[in-house]
Scaffold this motif. Structure first.
Motif, PDB file in Angstrom:
ATOM      1  N   ASP A  75       0.806  -1.221   0.000  1.00  0.00           N
ATOM      2  CA  ASP A  75       0.000   0.000   0.000  1.00  0.00           C
ATOM      3  C   ASP A  75       0.837   1.268   0.000  1.00  0.00           C
ATOM      4  N   ASP A  76       2.152   1.132   0.044  1.00  0.00           N
ATOM      5  CA  ASP A  76       3.052   2.285  -0.014  1.00  0.00           C
ATOM      6  C   ASP A  76       4.344   1.857  -0.715  1.00  0.00           C
ATOM      7  N   PRO A  77       4.272   1.591  -2.020  1.00  0.00           N
ATOM      8  CA  PRO A  77       5.395   0.984  -2.746  1.00  0.00           C
ATOM      9  C   PRO A  77       6.685   1.773  -2.688  1.00  0.00           C
ATOM     10  N   GLU A  78       6.585   3.100  -2.593  1.00  0.00           N
ATOM     11  CA  GLU A  78       7.787   3.939  -2.591  1.00  0.00           C
ATOM     12  C   GLU A  78       8.725   3.589  -1.433  1.00  0.00           C
ATOM     13  N   LYS A  79       8.156   3.131  -0.331  1.00  0.00           N
ATOM     14  CA  LYS A  79       8.960   2.831   0.854  1.00  0.00           C
ATOM     15  C   LYS A  79       9.865   1.614   0.679  1.00  0.00           C
ATOM     16  N   CYS A  80       9.595   0.783  -0.321  1.00  0.00           N
ATOM     17  CA  CYS A  80      10.409  -0.416  -0.504  1.00  0.00           C
ATOM     18  C   CYS A  80      11.810  -0.079  -1.003  1.00  0.00           C
ATOM     19  N   LYS A  81      11.985   1.139  -1.557  1.00  0.00           N
ATOM     20  CA  LYS A  81      13.268   1.497  -2.172  1.00  0.00           C
ATOM     21  C   LYS A  81      14.407   1.558  -1.156  1.00  0.00           C
ATOM     22  N   GLU A  82      14.107   2.006   0.034  1.00  0.00           N
ATOM     23  CA  GLU A  82      15.161   2.178   1.038  1.00  0.00           C
ATOM     24  C   GLU A  82      15.883   0.865   1.336  1.00  0.00           C
ATOM     25  N   GLY A  83      15.117  -0.199   1.548  1.00  0.00           N
ATOM     26  CA  GLY A  83      15.726  -1.495   1.837  1.00  0.00           C
ATOM     27  C   GLY A  83      16.492  -2.047   0.643  1.00  0.00           C
ATOM     28  N   LEU A  84      15.938  -1.846  -0.573  1.00  0.00           N
ATOM     29  CA  LEU A  84      16.627  -2.321  -1.773  1.00  0.00           C
ATOM     30  C   LEU A  84      17.973  -1.626  -1.947  1.00  0.00           C
ATOM     31  N   LEU A  85      18.002  -0.321  -1.700  1.00  0.00           N
ATOM     32  CA  LEU A  85      19.256   0.433  -1.827  1.00  0.00           C
ATOM     33  C   LEU A  85      20.268  -0.005  -0.780  1.00  0.00           C
ATOM     34  N   GLU A  86      19.778  -0.326   0.414  1.00  0.00           N
ATOM     35  CA  GLU A  86      20.678  -0.820   1.467  1.00  0.00           C
ATOM     36  C   GLU A  86      21.363  -2.118   1.018  1.00  0.00           C
ATOM     37  N   LEU A  87      20.591  -3.011   0.414  1.00  0.00           N
ATOM     38  CA  LEU A  87      21.169  -4.279  -0.034  1.00  0.00           C
ATOM     39  C   LEU A  87      22.058  -4.094  -1.264  1.00  0.00           C
ATOM     40  N   LEU A  88      21.696  -3.145  -2.145  1.00  0.00           N
ATOM     41  CA  LEU A  88      22.550  -2.875  -3.306  1.00  0.00           C
ATOM     42  C   LEU A  88      23.909  -2.326  -2.880  1.00  0.00           C
ATOM     43  N   ASN A  89      23.940  -1.572  -1.801  1.00  0.00           N
ATOM     44  CA  ASN A  89      25.218  -1.068  -1.299  1.00  0.00           C
ATOM     45  C   ASN A  89      26.119  -2.214  -0.851  1.00  0.00           C
ATOM     46  N   VAL A  90      25.509  -3.280  -0.310  1.00  0.00           N
ATOM     47  CA  VAL A  90      26.292  -4.463   0.052  1.00  0.00           C
ATOM     48  C   VAL A  90      26.931  -5.057  -1.208  1.00  0.00           C
ATOM     49  N   ALA A  91      26.155  -5.101  -2.296  1.00  0.00           N
ATOM     50  CA  ALA A  91      26.690  -5.632  -3.560  1.00  0.00           C
ATOM     51  C   ALA A  91      27.826  -4.767  -4.079  1.00  0.00           C
ATOM     52  N   LYS A  92      27.685  -3.450  -3.967  1.00  0.00           N
ATOM     53  CA  LYS A  92      28.726  -2.549  -4.471  1.00  0.00           C
ATOM     54  C   LYS A  92      30.005  -2.644  -3.641  1.00  0.00           C
ATOM     55  N   GLU A  93      29.860  -2.974  -2.374  1.00  0.00           N
ATOM     56  CA  GLU A  93      31.043  -3.168  -1.528  1.00  0.00           C
ATOM     57  C   GLU A  93      31.717  -4.508  -1.815  1.00  0.00           C
ATOM     58  N   LYS A 124      -1.184  -4.659  -7.360  1.00  0.00           N
ATOM     59  CA  LYS A 124      -0.260  -4.258  -6.304  1.00  0.00           C
ATOM     60  C   LYS A 124       1.111  -4.895  -6.498  1.00  0.00           C
ATOM     61  N   ALA A 125       1.121  -6.152  -6.887  1.00  0.00           N
ATOM     62  CA  ALA A 125       2.391  -6.832  -7.121  1.00  0.00           C
ATOM     63  C   ALA A 125       3.138  -6.191  -8.284  1.00  0.00           C
ATOM     64  N   THR A 126       2.425  -5.818  -9.346  1.00  0.00           N
ATOM     65  CA  THR A 126       3.052  -5.195 -10.518  1.00  0.00           C
ATOM     66  C   THR A 126       3.686  -3.865 -10.164  1.00  0.00           C
ATOM     67  N   ILE A 127       3.002  -3.063  -9.367  1.00  0.00           N
ATOM     68  CA  ILE A 127       3.539  -1.753  -8.966  1.00  0.00           C
ATOM     69  C   ILE A 127       4.810  -1.926  -8.150  1.00  0.00           C
ATOM     70  N   LEU A 128       4.814  -2.885  -7.237  1.00  0.00           N
ATOM     71  CA  LEU A 128       6.011  -3.148  -6.433  1.00  0.00           C
ATOM     72  C   LEU A 128       7.192  -3.555  -7.309  1.00  0.00           C
ATOM     73  N   LEU A 129       6.946  -4.437  -8.261  1.00  0.00           N
ATOM     74  CA  LEU A 129       8.032  -4.892  -9.134  1.00  0.00           C
ATOM     75  C   LEU A 129       8.537  -3.760 -10.015  1.00  0.00           C
ATOM     76  N   ASP A 130       7.662  -2.850 -10.419  1.00  0.00           N
ATOM     77  CA  ASP A 130       8.101  -1.685 -11.198  1.00  0.00           C
ATOM     78  C   ASP A 130       9.021  -0.787 -10.370  1.00  0.00           C
ATOM     79  N   LYS A 131       8.742  -0.673  -9.068  1.00  0.00           N
ATOM     80  CA  LYS A 131       9.631   0.106  -8.188  1.00  0.00           C
ATOM     81  C   LYS A 131      11.001  -0.551  -8.100  1.00  0.00           C
ATOM     82  N   VAL A 132      11.014  -1.873  -8.028  1.00  0.00           N
ATOM     83  CA  VAL A 132      12.295  -2.596  -8.007  1.00  0.00           C
ATOM     84  C   VAL A 132      13.063  -2.314  -9.295  1.00  0.00           C
TER      85      VAL A 132
END
Length: 442
Positions: A106-124, A151-159
């Motif tokens: 119900d708030d797809p924009e908020k999922c970005k923070e966790g994804l970016l945190e994990l992407l930083n692990v990949a970049k390190e 709802k699932a489609t919107i979340l995957l688009d944010k990813v």
């Protein structure tokens, strides 16, 4: 008078040619021959701490996000790649965060923070020079499969938005909801790769049982043509890996993961909040128990039923009724070696049957006896710190027997094999990397 001028001009040209020839030859001597230059693709270079010498080896990185129902996990795999050989897993980096991606429906924009945190692990973890040749992928499992499609489609688009800006190798089809059968097959590939059963040796393959939050899978290799012909064609898959053909049975039961089953046994319905107060009463809880439980962003008040029949017998009846005719028995599984993962492991740890770090072996009867013991202790007013353990163990013991595993059947439990997480992620990463380089799709 004209001859000296021509001689002077001729001498100037000769000197210029000699100079340029010398400079070019000197420059060429400084360059490596083409055959000795390091390829820019699939290459990871490291300087040894004791020497200035640069050691070069062929490496390929793969970055897999596992978007499960209760959390999102990143697996960064480093493969050593040699011509005409099966890849070798050199290293894995792993990190998990909560909640799962579906919690942001119900708030797809908020999922970005966790994804970016994990992407930083990949970049390190991945050398910067290899970012653009290291595929980044996300596979969502039962948590997103249970969401309404939009709802699932919107979340995957944010990813996809986040991944497209990540500087890693990315394609839109690298982000998707994983089919339950593919999930089971990928986990089977992971386990048997780590145990050596896929490398053309005499090592036999093993079966796989996985109990997640929203779904449960069973996957194993099929040997006899007679057995294959008796099974639904949708659950039988044939594929080649490392030049060896495999035919496997893989079936995922959506809605029979531990959290979804817990909700069903308590009397709730997945993705359909109750009208009015979210209160559930169950014989699988201690008679004097009252507490709160959150599932799929719905907060329930759960209570035990008033004292009457013994808790175990009442709970067993409730579980058997819920699972009746939802699981298919498969002949022959009792004669094969099986590994069991996820909540099978966690609940065995809760019972003290295996060590939390090293795992071990349990029998189906251990879950049965464990359920009886926990439920009886709850009747006497004990184990209030684990109010759902009676229900969970009863469900696991019934599920295994419905799958045709007898009480004396041994199951091996492991979170890791050779220091690698035993999830579907490794098998899915193998498949995606191979598909990207062969067909340009994942």
């Amino acid at each position: 008078m004209r001859f000296p001028k021509l001689a002077f001009f001729f001498l100037f040209v000769v000197c210029l040619v000699v100079y340029l020839t010398y400079v070019k030859r000197h420059y060429d001597d400084l360059k490596l021959p083409v055959s000795d230059q390091l390829p820019q693709h699939r290459m990871d270079t490291h300087k040894q701490s004791t020497s200035a010498e640069v050691v070069s080896e062929n490496f390929q990185y793969g970055i897999m996000f596992d978007a499960g129902s209760t959390g999102t996990r990143i697996h960064i795999f480093k493969f050593q790649v040699e011509p005409n050989e099966a890849p070798k897993l050199a290293h894995e980096t792993f990190k998990a965060i909560k909640p799962g991606l579906s919690a942001y429906a119900d708030d797809p924009e908020k999922c970005k923070e966790g994804l970016l945190e994990l992407l930083n692990v990949a970049k390190e973890t991945v050398p910067e020079t290899l970012w653009n040749s290291s595929p980044v992928m996300l596979r969502a499992t039962a948590g997103l499969r249970l969401l309404p499609g939009e709802k699932a489609t919107i979340l995957l688009d944010k990813v996809r938005e986040v991944f497209s800006d990540s500087l890693f190798l990315y394609r839109p089809d690298s982000v998707s909801i994983m089919d339950g059968t593919d999930e089971g097959m990928s986990a089977w590939i992971t386990i048997n790769f780590l145990l050596g059963g896929l490398h053309g040796t005499e090592t036999p393959t093993v079966g796989m049982l996985d109990l997640g939050g929203g779904s449960t899978q069973i996957t194993f290799a099929l040997q006899e043509e007679k057995t294959i012909q008796t099974l639904p064609i949708d659950y039988v898959t044939s594929f080649q890996m490392f030049n060896i053909s495999h035919t496997i049975y893989s079936h995922s039961y959506l809605g029979l993961g531990l959290m979804s089953a817990r909700l069903a046994v308590l009397g709730g319905i997945e993705a359909q909040p109750l009208a009015g107060p979210q209160e559930l009463v169950s014989p699988c809880l201690a008679p004097d128990y009252s507490g709160q439980w959150e599932h799929a962003e719905v907060l329930y008040t759960v209570k035990g039923q008033k004292a009457g029949e013994p808790i175990y017998e009442s709970c067993l009846t409730k579980v058997e009724k819920m699972i009746y005719k939802h699981v298919r028995k498969i002949e022959g599984v009792k004669d094969m070696d099986f590994y069991a993962f996820s909540y099978y492991y966690d609940k065995a740890v809760d019972l003290g049957l295996v060590d939390e770090d090293t795992g071990g072996t349990v029998r189906v009867s251990d879950y049965i006896e464990g359920a009886k013991k926990v439920c009886n202790n709850m009747s006497a007013g004990g184990i209030k710190e684990s109010p759902f353990l009676c229900l969970d163990l009863t469900y696991i013991s019934v599920l295994l027997q419905e799958l045709d595993f007898p009480p004396d059947k041994e199951l091996k439990l492991a979170r890791q094999i050779n220091n690698v997480e035993t999830s579907w992620a490794l098998g899915a990463t193998f498949h995606c990397i191979e598909s990207l380089y062969k067909h340009g799709t994942c």
